[in-house]
Write an enzyme that holds these catalytic residues in place. Structure first.
Site, mmCIF file in Angstrom:
data_model
loop_
_atom_site.group_PDB
_atom_site.id
_atom_site.type_symbol
_atom_site.label_atom_id
_atom_site.label_comp_id
_atom_site.label_asym_id
_atom_site.label_seq_id
_atom_site.Cartn_x
_atom_site.Cartn_y
_atom_site.Cartn_z
ATOM 1 N N HIS A 157 0.836 -1.196 0.000
ATOM 2 C CA HIS A 157 0.000 0.000 0.000
ATOM 3 C C HIS A 157 0.874 1.250 0.000
ATOM 4 O O HIS A 157 2.087 1.185 0.198
ATOM 5 C CB HIS A 157 -0.909 0.034 1.227
ATOM 6 C CG HIS A 157 -2.115 -0.848 1.102
ATOM 7 N ND1 HIS A 157 -2.068 -2.199 1.349
ATOM 8 C CD2 HIS A 157 -3.392 -0.565 0.744
ATOM 9 C CE1 HIS A 157 -3.272 -2.717 1.165
ATOM 10 N NE2 HIS A 157 -4.089 -1.756 0.789
ATOM 11 N N LYS A 161 -0.383 4.765 4.636
ATOM 12 C CA LYS A 161 -1.264 3.819 5.335
ATOM 13 C C LYS A 161 -0.700 3.538 6.722
ATOM 14 O O LYS A 161 0.496 3.262 6.876
ATOM 15 C CB LYS A 161 -1.412 2.524 4.543
ATOM 16 C CG LYS A 161 -2.445 1.572 5.144
ATOM 17 C CD LYS A 161 -2.761 0.429 4.187
ATOM 18 C CE LYS A 161 -3.745 -0.563 4.794
ATOM 19 N NZ LYS A 161 -5.033 0.050 5.134
#
Length: 271
Positions: A157, A161
């Site tokens: 990600h 995040k």
């Protein structure tokens, strides 16, 4: 049939803005409210403008109780503390609550399930239709293959995040564990460093990558003797999660109170 009136929680965030855009493109739903944390500098801003659209007349508010008086549901991609506060109000109002928040604890999940006698809750670590189909496939493959095939889950990600492994990685891990008939909490390996010794048979490993602007790549690897099976999903835009969440809300609108997953929404519960 009247349009479904939806509140977007975290409407000022990246996912919230994507949801506002998705509502503007989706027949059968209307934006009934936009929620942000009390004290946010975005309170009072027009949700349409924040989402890159023309003004829509719906301004961000910190008062979910007031917003929910004239709504049919809330879509919630926020943080655990906010989601737990929101779920109590959604239950009292008896409206649909679609939860895409990740990083929830076991006690948070227990709270969410406890209110489903009053509210219609659809919860998933990932609202993408493709990811939920992937989870169904992972469950089937894990059931078909024995412990000679090790299971590893790799996810990547964007750098911002804050939770790891991702909610989607856990979704896939639970699917694999269900296929094997084991408890994920007893077989989950989330880090390896130093002299770890050989891999334990039956474990499900997780590897987490963070960097750049990746919106979510997930692979489940079944590594057996002299062969590997890899099932992969790559997301290219947050709109896939927004569209999946809207599908879930519309599906739940006429359902009885209860706890549902995206597998229910897609008819994959018995796959």
């Amino acid at each position: 049939m009247a349009d479904m009136r939806l509140i977007i929680a975290g409407a000022g965030g990246r996912m919230g803005r994507a949801l506002v855009r998705a509502i503007s493109e989706t027949p059968g739903v209307v934006l009934a409210g936009a929620l942000e944390a009390p004290g946010s500098e975005l309170i009072g801003k027009d949700a349409g403008v924040l989402a890159g659209l023309p003004p829509c007349g719906v301004v961000l508010s910190g008062d979910l109780w007031a917003l929910s008086a004239n709504a049919d549901g809330i879509i919630d991609f926020t943080v655990p503390a906010a989601t737990i506060a929101n779920v109590a109000i959604a239950a009292e109002r008896g409206i649909v609550h679609v939860i895409g928040t990740t990083g929830l604890s076991a006690s948070d999940d227990a709270v969410i399930r406890s209110v489903s006698k009053q509210a219609k809750v659809v919860q998933s670590g990932n609202m993408s239709l493709g990811v939920n189909l992937l989870a169904a496939l992972v469950r089937r493959v894990a059931k078909a293959l024995d412990d000679d095939f090790d299971i590893e889950i790799v996810e990547m990600h964007h750098r911002a995040k804050v939770d790891a492994p991702s909610g989607t990685a856990f979704l896939l891990g639970r699917a694999a564990a269900e296929g094997r008939g084991i408890d994920l909490s007893q077989h989950s390996v989330r880090s390896r460093d130093g002299h770890t010794g050989p891999r334990r048979t039956g474990d499900i490993g997780f590897a987490t990558l963070r960097g750049g602007t990746a919106t979510g790549d997930h692979s489940v690897i079944f590594a057996g003797p002299y062969e590997r099976i890899e099932l992969t999903h790559r997301s290219e835009d947050r709109m896939i999660f927004a569209r999946g969440a809207l599908k879930a809300a519309l599906w739940a609108k006429d359902k009885p109170p209860g706890f549902y997953s995206m597998a229910d929404v897609l008819g994959l519960s018995d796959f």
